[in-house]
Design an enzyme around this catalytic site. Structure first.
Site, PDB file in Angstrom:
ATOM      1  N   CYS A 339       0.777  -0.849   0.121  1.00 14.20           N
ATOM      2  CA  CYS A 339       0.080   0.144  -0.107  1.00 14.20           C
ATOM      3  C   CYS A 339       1.012   1.248   0.015  1.00 14.20           C
ATOM      4  CB  CYS A 339      -0.944   0.049   1.219  1.00 14.20           C
ATOM      5  SG  CYS A 339      -1.820  -1.559   1.721  1.00 14.20           S
ATOM      6  N   ALA A 340       1.652   1.213  -1.099  1.00 14.61           N
ATOM      7  CA  ALA A 340       2.680   2.331  -1.068  1.00 14.61           C
ATOM      8  C   ALA A 340       2.240   3.918  -1.126  1.00 14.61           C
ATOM      9  CB  ALA A 340       3.570   2.155  -2.525  1.00 14.61           C
ATOM     10  N   GLY A 343       4.257   6.903  -1.509  1.00 16.95           N
ATOM     11  CA  GLY A 343       5.784   6.477  -1.342  1.00 16.95           C
ATOM     12  C   GLY A 343       6.543   6.958  -0.243  1.00 16.95           C
ATOM     13  N   LYS A 345       7.011   5.395   2.892  1.00 18.38           N
ATOM     14  CA  LYS A 345       7.747   4.387   3.474  1.00 18.38           C
ATOM     15  C   LYS A 345       8.557   3.801   2.322  1.00 18.38           C
ATOM     16  CE  LYS A 345       4.491   3.950   7.259  1.00 18.38           C
ATOM     17  NZ  LYS A 345       3.443   4.893   6.940  1.00 18.38           N
ATOM     18  N   ASP A 394      -6.123  -8.711  -8.199  1.00 22.70           N
ATOM     19  CA  ASP A 394      -5.318  -8.663  -9.383  1.00 22.70           C
ATOM     20  C   ASP A 394      -4.599  -9.852  -9.933  1.00 22.70           C
ATOM     21  OD1 ASP A 394      -3.416  -7.584 -11.474  1.00 22.70           O
ATOM     22  OD2 ASP A 394      -4.021  -5.526 -10.993  1.00 22.70           O
ATOM     23  N   CYS A 463      -1.938   3.855  11.068  1.00 21.00           N
ATOM     24  CA  CYS A 463      -1.948   5.072  11.796  1.00 21.00           C
ATOM     25  C   CYS A 463      -3.219   5.031  12.616  1.00 21.00           C
ATOM     26  CB  CYS A 463      -1.643   6.495  10.986  1.00 21.00           C
ATOM     27  SG  CYS A 463      -2.527   6.573   9.683  1.00 21.00           S
TER      28      CYS A 463
HETATM   29  C1  LIG Z   1      -1.827   4.408   4.942  1.00 11.95           C
HETATM   30  S1  LIG Z   1      -2.142   4.751   3.178  1.00 11.95           S
HETATM   31  C2  LIG Z   1      -0.435   4.481   2.537  1.00 11.95           C
HETATM   32  C3  LIG Z   1       0.616   5.392   2.820  1.00 11.95           C
HETATM   33  C4  LIG Z   1       2.058   5.101   2.314  1.00 11.95           C
HETATM   34  N1  LIG Z   1       2.432   3.644   2.626  1.00 11.95           N
HETATM   35  C5  LIG Z   1       3.156   6.129   2.889  1.00 11.95           C
HETATM   36  O1  LIG Z   1       3.957   5.715   3.832  1.00 11.95           O
HETATM   37  O2  LIG Z   1       3.216   7.251   2.305  1.00 11.95           O
HETATM   38  C6  LIG Z   1      -2.735   3.413   2.466  1.00 11.95           C
HETATM   39  C7  LIG Z   1      -2.893   3.263   1.038  1.00 11.95           C
HETATM   40  O3  LIG Z   1      -3.478   2.098   0.780  1.00 11.95           O
HETATM   41  C8  LIG Z   1      -4.101   2.233  -0.499  1.00 11.95           C
HETATM   42  N2  LIG Z   1      -5.040   1.062  -0.935  1.00 11.95           N
HETATM   43  C9  LIG Z   1      -6.379   0.819  -0.492  1.00 11.95           C
HETATM   44  N3  LIG Z   1      -6.897  -0.187  -0.841  1.00 11.95           N
HETATM   45  C10 LIG Z   1      -5.819  -0.953  -1.098  1.00 11.95           C
HETATM   46  C11 LIG Z   1      -5.720  -2.286  -1.954  1.00 11.95           C
HETATM   47  N4  LIG Z   1      -6.536  -3.243  -2.031  1.00 11.95           N
HETATM   48  N5  LIG Z   1      -4.303  -2.740  -2.272  1.00 11.95           N
HETATM   49  C12 LIG Z   1      -3.435  -1.840  -2.282  1.00 11.95           C
HETATM   50  N6  LIG Z   1      -3.557  -0.688  -1.716  1.00 11.95           N
HETATM   51  C13 LIG Z   1      -4.588  -0.100  -1.314  1.00 11.95           C
HETATM   52  C14 LIG Z   1      -4.666   3.365  -0.432  1.00 11.95           C
HETATM   53  O4  LIG Z   1      -4.813   4.084  -1.844  1.00 11.95           O
HETATM   54  C15 LIG Z   1      -3.312   4.176   0.164  1.00 11.95           C
HETATM   55  O5  LIG Z   1      -2.542   4.784  -0.671  1.00 11.95           O
END
Ligand SMILES: C[S@@+](CC[C@H](N)C(=O)[O-])C[C@H]1O[C@@H](n2cnc3c(N)ncnc32)[C@H](O)[C@@H]1O
Length: 512
Positions: A339-340, A343, A345, A394, A463
């Protein structure tokens, strides 16, 4: 309006702040009987369509500020501080104003707070000439809209916020010697009196002092959800998760967020960055237990510094950096950041790996992933491949089955640990949202587990402050994992513990 030595908090500026507050509230919210939390504890997002809920206040405020380019830097800062302060304390402020029947629309009404539009030495807002409003007809219309829509409520909230700012400023001036810290540029967190820094108090100081005093006494008599300005349901869930710690935790959530940066180890050491920042007049302090983190005072315009363009640092909360530390990645590792997002992290992982190895950055949102590309360039990272996925089903995910040494699931969550930074969230979130996130987190974790090689490590992070998304999820996972899986770490950071946002993380190792 603006005096040579600095900003004068005038009735007209207060009117602008009320208009900005209106702009950050979801459409239609200002027409509702309770802006922040109804007596049943529901917040203003109930019954609003999802998209109304999904535009965060920082974006709404940014949009409002862009439409008002002629406001000066100090005016913008004061105005933003007031809007955010009202978002933080909205339920308590609103309940107080309602109980005291303070109506700034009636001359001399309530606790002697006179209507802003009849302020000393100022023309009524409705008669401000276009150039006097400095933004022509649009400015006058905006002020008229505020008057028409909010029946005095928004102005009253801004008045009360200003009263509290003045009270805090006076208390600081009494209790601490003048401070020489030149990096502090905001009115909220300066040491010494605000006047030292060019913010001149509201002219009706006596009335505001009375108001602030009454409010402080009243607040102590209120139930916790009002005192800590939370919807009832959210206070109950924080209480359920944190027990006796909940009041201290909720009090910390009312403080403004710190400004944390992560030193990019690919460019140099934190001590070197600290010196570069000091040369630019910015005091940055190390954060205990997080070696890459530096914390700055106030909200300096960091993106304008040459070191930012050169990739020396990124804005990133210390807790978020600590999560990456616990991932324990090495040079040459194969990593999936499931869940980047944009980015944050991913970049920290790449720096830890000294830009050696491979990182796949997945997300379902192209818009977020696309923000990562320029950050990679700035940071000097070239081991990351981004992939927008169509959710956990996917088919392209099958290619990476058993591939990764580490899969980081920085899960989509309620964000309840970031209320200091995003106070509007508490009014937008609903209990149903937490249930939705809980299900989504489980789906993502199950998909992520399949990508680990034998002996590989899953790191799950949120978080969130809520057990629904943290402890309960770990309990659920224990029940699903077969024999041999080992929980290797679990940790929660709470606001107040080290000053930043709240985070939760847990790590699991797949049998080898
Ligand atoms: C907490 S945020 C990530 C923050 C990021 N890791 C950072 O450090 O800046 C959660 C992310 O999960 C993504 N997300 C939601 N559903 C998802 C899925 N099924 N698979 C992958 N990513 C997903 C969202 O679009 C969002 O960008």
């Amino acid at each position: 309006m603006k005096e040579e030595s600095g900003l004068r908090v005038s009735p007209r500026l207060t009117g602008w702040a009320a208009d900005a507050l209106l702009a950050v509230l979801p459409d239609g919210a200002a027409d509702r009987p309770a802006l922040f939390a109804a007596p049943d504890g529901a917040s203003f997002s109930r019954s609003l369509p999802a998209w109304h809920r999904s535009t965060p206040a920082d974006q709404r405020l940014g949009f409002w500020l862009r439409r008002h380019p002629l406001l000066g830097a100090r005016e913008r800062r004061w105005l933003s501080d007031r809007v955010y302060d009202v978002l933080r304390h909205g339920r308590a402020y609103e309940t107080f104003l309602r109980q005291y029947s303070i109506d700034p629309g009636s001359p001399g009404g309530g606790n002697a707070i006179r209507p802003a539009r009849a302020g000393q030495g100022d023309a009524p807002l409705s008669s401000v000439p276009p150039d006097g409003g400095r933004e022509g007809t649009a400015g006058v219309q905006a002020m008229q809209r505020v008057q028409a829509v909010q029946e005095g409520r928004l102005l009253a909230l801004i008045h009360l916020s200003e009263a509290m700012r003045q009270q805090a400023s006076a208390a600081r001036a009494q209790s601490s010697p003048p401070c020489q810290d030149v990096s502090r540029q905001d009115g909220e967190q300066q040491c010494g009196a605000d006047a030292q820094h060019g913010i001149h108090p509201w002219h009706e100081t006596d009335a505001l002092t009375t108001l602030a005093g009454d409010y402080t006494r009243w607040l102590a008599t209120q139930p916790p959800a009002v005192r800590f300005s939370l919807p009832d349901w959210l206070w109950q869930r924080i209480g359920a998760a944190h027990g006796e710690q909940a009041p201290a935790l909720a009090a910390h959530l009312l403080l403004p967020a710190s400004t944390d940066i992560r030193c990019n180890l690919l460019k140099g050491k934190p001590a070197a960055l600290q010196k570069l920042l000091a040369a630019a007049g910015l005091a940055a302090e190390p954060v205990a237990e997080v070696p890459t983190a530096l914390r700055l005072s106030g909200r300096p315009a960091l993106a304008r510094l040459p070191q930012f363009g050169q990739g020396w640092f990124e804005l990133q909360d210390a807790g978020s950096q600590a999560i990456v530390d616990t991932c324990g990645v090495r040079r040459g590792a194969r990593v999936i950041d499931f869940c980047a997002g944009a980015g944050g992290k991913t970049l920290a992982l790449a720096a830890r790996m000294r830009n050696q190895g491979q990182i796949l950055a997945f997300d379902t949102e192209e818009a977020r992933l696309s923000r990562l590309t320029p950050r990679l360039t700035r940071a000097g990272v070239d081991i990351v491949t981004t992939l927008r996925i169509d959710g956990c089903d996917d088919p392209r995910l099958a290619r990476y089955q058993g591939w990764a040494d580490l899969v980081l699931v920085d899960a989509p969550c309620s964000g309840s640990g970031t209320l200091r930074r995003h106070p509007d969230l508490k009014w937008r979130l609903q209990p149903d949202d937490v249930d939705h996130y809980q299900q989504l987190q489980r789906t993502i974790v199950l998909a992520a587990l399949r990508l680990l090689r034998p002996g590989g490590r899953l790191v799950y992070a949120t978080c969130s402050l809520l057990a629904d998304e943290n402890a309960q999820q770990m309990q659920w996972l224990v029940e699903r994992l077969g024999a041999g899986w080992q929980a290797t770490a679990q940790r929660a950071w709470l606001p107040g513990e080290q000053g930043g946002d709240a985070f939760f993380m847990a790590a699991w190792e797949k049998p080898g």
